[in-house]
Design a protein around this motif. Structure first.
Motif, short mmCIF file in Angstrom:
data_model
loop_
_atom_site.label_atom_id
_atom_site.label_comp_id
_atom_site.label_asym_id
_atom_site.label_seq_id
_atom_site.Cartn_x
_atom_site.Cartn_y
_atom_site.Cartn_z
N VAL A 180 0.86 -1.22 0.00
CA VAL A 180 -0.07 0.04 0.10
C VAL A 180 0.91 1.15 0.00
N ARG A 181 2.14 1.11 0.76
CA ARG A 181 2.81 2.33 0.90
C ARG A 181 3.56 2.51 -0.34
N ASN A 182 3.86 1.30 -1.24
CA ASN A 182 4.76 1.40 -2.50
C ASN A 182 3.88 1.02 -3.49
N PRO A 183 2.67 1.36 -4.01
CA PRO A 183 1.58 1.18 -5.05
C PRO A 183 2.36 0.84 -6.25
N ASP A 184 3.14 1.56 -6.63
CA ASP A 184 3.87 1.41 -8.12
C ASP A 184 5.27 0.44 -8.06
N ALA A 185 5.56 0.05 -6.93
CA ALA A 185 6.97 -0.72 -6.95
C ALA A 185 6.79 -1.87 -7.77
N PRO A 186 7.70 -2.12 -8.74
CA PRO A 186 7.58 -3.25 -9.43
C PRO A 186 8.36 -4.63 -8.87
N TRP A 187 8.57 -4.44 -7.73
CA TRP A 187 9.53 -5.34 -7.24
C TRP A 187 8.47 -6.38 -5.98
N LEU A 188 7.32 -5.72 -5.77
CA LEU A 188 6.31 -6.28 -5.12
C LEU A 188 4.98 -6.41 -5.81
N ARG A 189 4.27 -7.49 -5.82
CA ARG A 189 2.95 -7.95 -6.47
C ARG A 189 2.09 -8.90 -5.67
N PHE A 190 0.86 -8.62 -5.50
CA PHE A 190 -0.03 -9.49 -5.18
C PHE A 190 -1.07 -9.96 -6.18
N ASN A 191 -0.68 -10.79 -7.14
CA ASN A 191 -1.49 -11.35 -8.11
C ASN A 191 -1.93 -12.77 -8.10
N GLY A 192 -1.64 -13.32 -6.93
CA GLY A 192 -2.19 -14.96 -6.58
C GLY A 192 -1.44 -15.73 -6.98
N GLY A 193 -1.42 -16.87 -6.50
CA GLY A 193 -0.59 -18.07 -6.86
C GLY A 193 -1.48 -19.22 -7.53
N LEU A 194 -0.93 -20.11 -8.55
CA LEU A 194 -1.74 -21.10 -8.86
C LEU A 194 -0.71 -22.55 -8.90
N THR A 195 -1.40 -23.69 -8.17
CA THR A 195 -0.57 -24.61 -7.93
C THR A 195 -1.36 -25.73 -8.53
N TRP A 196 -0.42 -26.95 -9.30
CA TRP A 196 -1.28 -28.17 -9.31
C TRP A 196 -0.19 -29.13 -9.20
N ASP A 197 -0.61 -30.39 -9.12
CA ASP A 197 0.38 -31.36 -8.76
C ASP A 197 0.33 -32.47 -9.81
N ALA A 198 1.13 -33.25 -9.99
CA ALA A 198 1.49 -34.57 -11.13
C ALA A 198 0.20 -35.38 -11.11
N LEU A 219 13.92 -4.84 -2.61
CA LEU A 219 13.38 -4.79 -1.26
C LEU A 219 14.52 -4.51 -0.27
N ILE A 220 15.63 -5.27 -0.29
CA ILE A 220 17.02 -5.18 0.50
C ILE A 220 17.47 -3.87 0.21
N GLY A 221 17.39 -3.42 -0.95
CA GLY A 221 17.93 -1.96 -1.22
C GLY A 221 17.23 -0.83 -0.57
N VAL A 222 15.92 -1.18 -0.91
CA VAL A 222 15.05 0.18 -0.26
C VAL A 222 15.24 0.01 1.39
N LEU A 223 15.23 -1.25 1.94
CA LEU A 223 15.57 -1.14 3.43
C LEU A 223 16.78 -0.70 3.80
N ALA A 224 17.84 -1.13 2.98
CA ALA A 224 19.10 -0.57 3.38
C ALA A 224 19.33 1.13 3.19
N GLN A 225 18.57 1.28 2.25
CA GLN A 225 18.73 2.88 2.17
C GLN A 225 18.06 3.46 3.32
N GLU A 226 16.85 3.01 3.94
CA GLU A 226 16.39 3.73 5.28
C GLU A 226 17.17 3.31 6.18
N TYR A 227 17.92 2.18 6.40
CA TYR A 227 18.53 2.01 7.53
C TYR A 227 19.86 3.00 7.64
N ARG A 228 20.31 3.16 6.34
CA ARG A 228 21.52 4.34 6.55
C ARG A 228 21.05 5.64 6.83
#
Length: 378
Positions: A79-97, A157-166
């Motif tokens: 929500v805080r980064n709505p345009d971030a290309p590195w985080l998406r919630f578009n679901g997951g699809l699973t099937w088995d053999a 994500l690590i890059g974003v967090l590291a920037q805040e950390y610094r």
């Protein structure tokens, strides 16, 4: 909890998601923190993770609760980064053999009972729910679509967090070589890097991925270890409609921020060889096989090309459950060692930082303490 006062300084070993997340959460609490890593940030397991955000299929109730809390933190971040290309919630699809191992019906019922959002889809219904799948490859038992799942690109994500950390005053030391925890008089007193430099600390967090069990063994502590070698292949960008994460019998696929795909599988990991010098050998046939399996399940069966790949240890504790918290007999020595680093990355960092900073143990981590291995060993 062995710590009784707020630490004035903490050293974190490890530049992956657990280390960086905990470091930034400590900095938010006003704790002076230094993060040291043996190379650039995200050079370990976090840099080659499929990074599927989920709590799908079967696991213990405590592990499921922790993973749901982890997904919750990512939703806030999204929500805080709505345009971030590195985080998406578009679901997951699973099937088995299509064999005796197929658990789709059983898993669907299990997830529904938990209230975990799940839809059972016959092959012909898939296109109307999530795009980009060659439904002819879905087995007759159908697939499960989990609308609330997503993916994250951990290096971004690590890059974003590291920037805040610094920005908060945190210090990052990269290319420090292998660091060891200095234990004196029965408690952690700091960290010594490969160049012999010592950094004093009131508490230390060891978040060094697959190396954690070997490092704690140096001070006589035991953490069960089932860490395998993992391979992640990233493809060159293509135009394709797939947005969900796919988990199929022969390949797992997720989109990448640049328009390509990240691929892994169990069989391709087994084909990685370890040379006598510890380096890895990846056969061209393995890479081509992963591309072929991915193309087969994607709509239009596109031609895929390798952009790059990563290979190395995938941290997995001996019993498959996370390991978070203070070592039972060494005050001030904390560890973070787990599979599902992406899903747990934000919540684990938050809870560990709070435990280190306040001395209070979190109930969410009660089942994941390192002492469970000490007890079983005795």
């Amino acid at each position: 909890m062995n710590a009784s006062i707020k630490p004035s300084k903490v050293v974190v070993i490890g530049g992956g998601i657990f280390g960086v997340s905990t470091a930034v959460h400590l900095a938010r609490l006003g704790v002076r923190t230094v993060l040291v890593n043996n190379g650039p940030l995200a050079n370990g397991a976090s840099g080659r993770s499929l990074a599927w955000l989920n709590s799908a299929r079967k696991r213990t109730e405590a592990y499921h609760r922790l993973r749901l809390a982890g997904i919750d933190r990512y939703r806030t971040l999204a929500v805080r980064n709505p345009d971030a290309p590195w985080l998406r919630f578009n679901g997951g699809l699973t099937w088995d053999a299509d064999d005796a191992s197929n658990e789709i019906a059983e898993v669907f019922d299990y997830e529904r009972e938990l209230g975990y959002h799940a839809q059972w889809l016959s092959p012909e219904r898939i296109a109307g729910v999530t795009a980009g799948v060659d439904a002819s490859t879905v087995t007759r038992q159908g697939a499960i679509f989990n609308p609330g799942e997503g993916w994250v690109d951990l290096p971004s994500l690590i890059g974003v967090l590291a920037q805040e950390y610094r920005t908060l005053g945190g210090e990052i030391v990269t290319d420090a070589g292998r660091a060891t925890v200095d234990v004196e008089s029965g408690r952690a007193r700091g960290v010594i890097t490969a160049d012999g430099m010592r950094r004093d600390a009131d508490a230390v967090l060891l978040a060094a991925g697959g190396d954690v069990p070997a490092i704690v063994a140096e001070v006589g502590q035991h953490i069960g270890d089932a860490t395998p070698v993992a391979l992640l292949v990233r493809t060159k960008p293509i135009r394709h409609p797939l947005k969900a994460v796919l988990n199929t019998p022969r390949v797992a696929i997720r989109p990448t921020p640049n328009g390509g795909f990240a691929l892994d599988s169990a069989w391709s990991e087994e084909e990685v060889s370890v040379r006598p010098d510890g380096s890895y050998e990846i056969r061209q046939s393995t890479l081509e096989g992963l591309l072929r399996e991915a193309s087969r399940v994607l709509e239009g069966n596109p031609a895929l090309e390798v952009e790059d790949y990563g290979v190395g240890l995938k941290p997995i504790p001996g019993d498959g459950e996370p390991v978070f918290g203070e070592l039972p007999s060494i005050p001030g020595y904390f560890v973070a060692f787990s599979h599902s680093g992406a899903t747990l990355g934000l919540i684990a960092g938050e809870l560990l930082a709070d435990e280190i900073g306040t001395g209070r143990r979190h109930q969410l981590l009660a089942d994941f303490r390192p002492e469970r291995f000490s007890a079983s060993r005795r």
